[in-house]
Design a protein around this motif. Sequence first.
Motif, short mmCIF file in Angstrom:
data_model
loop_
_atom_site.label_atom_id
_atom_site.label_comp_id
_atom_site.label_asym_id
_atom_site.label_seq_id
_atom_site.Cartn_x
_atom_site.Cartn_y
_atom_site.Cartn_z
N ARG A 47 7.40 -7.93 9.65
CA ARG A 47 6.37 -6.91 9.82
C ARG A 47 5.57 -7.15 11.09
NH1 ARG A 47 6.51 -2.29 7.53
NH2 ARG A 47 4.25 -2.19 7.40
N VAL A 107 7.89 3.91 10.67
CA VAL A 107 6.71 3.53 9.88
C VAL A 107 5.81 4.76 9.77
CG1 VAL A 107 6.76 1.09 10.51
CG2 VAL A 107 5.45 2.68 11.91
N GLU A 152 9.46 -11.99 5.51
CA GLU A 152 9.13 -10.56 5.54
C GLU A 152 7.86 -10.31 6.34
OE1 GLU A 152 10.97 -9.14 1.26
OE2 GLU A 152 9.03 -10.15 1.32
N ARG A 153 6.88 -11.20 6.20
CA ARG A 153 5.64 -11.07 6.96
C ARG A 153 5.91 -11.20 8.45
NH1 ARG A 153 3.66 -14.66 4.82
NH2 ARG A 153 2.70 -13.92 2.99
#
Length: 164
Positions: free
Chosen positions: A17, A43, A13-14
Motif C-alpha cells: 500500500r 484506487v 500488504e502495508r
Amino acid sequence: MRYPQGGGLTDAERAGRERVRLQAVASFEAGEKNREVAAALRVAGRSVERWRRQWREDGLAGVASKGSPGQPRLSDAQMHRLKRELDCGPLAHGWADQRWTLARVKTLIGRLFHISYTVEGTWRLLRRHGWSWQQPARRAIERDEDAVEMWRREVWPRVRAPRR
C-alpha cells in the motif's frame, strides 16, 4: 477499505500500500490530476485526494506508512508475568472469590504494568495468548471415577431404552 474480522494488513500488504502511495506522489509531482492518478493506480478518488492533501501538508512523510496500528502493548516478559499472576488466582490479588473476569484482569494489568486496556482489548490480548472464556468443569471431590465407569458399562445399557 474494510478489513476482515481478524485484523488489518500484514507487514507485506502495508508495504504494498505504501508503494502505491509513493507512486501517487510521483504522479502528483508530474502534475497529473487526481482522476488520472486514481484510474492508473486503481484506487478510489477520495484516497488520492487525501494522499495529495497529506503530501502537500507534510511532504513525503505525510504519505509514509505509520506502521502497524495494533502493536501489542505488553512485552513477552510482561505477558509471562501476567500469566504467572493469573495462575495465582484472584484470591491472591484481593478478590473474594476464585473467578477471573475480564474487568478483574484489566484491573490487574493496570496495577502490574500501569497500562490501561479496555475490557474488549483485554479479551483480545488473552485470546491472542491462548486463553479461553470457558470455565473448567467442576467435579465433586467425592467422585469415584471407577464407579462411574462401571455404571456406564453395566447399568446404563440396561436402563437405556432399546432402539426400535
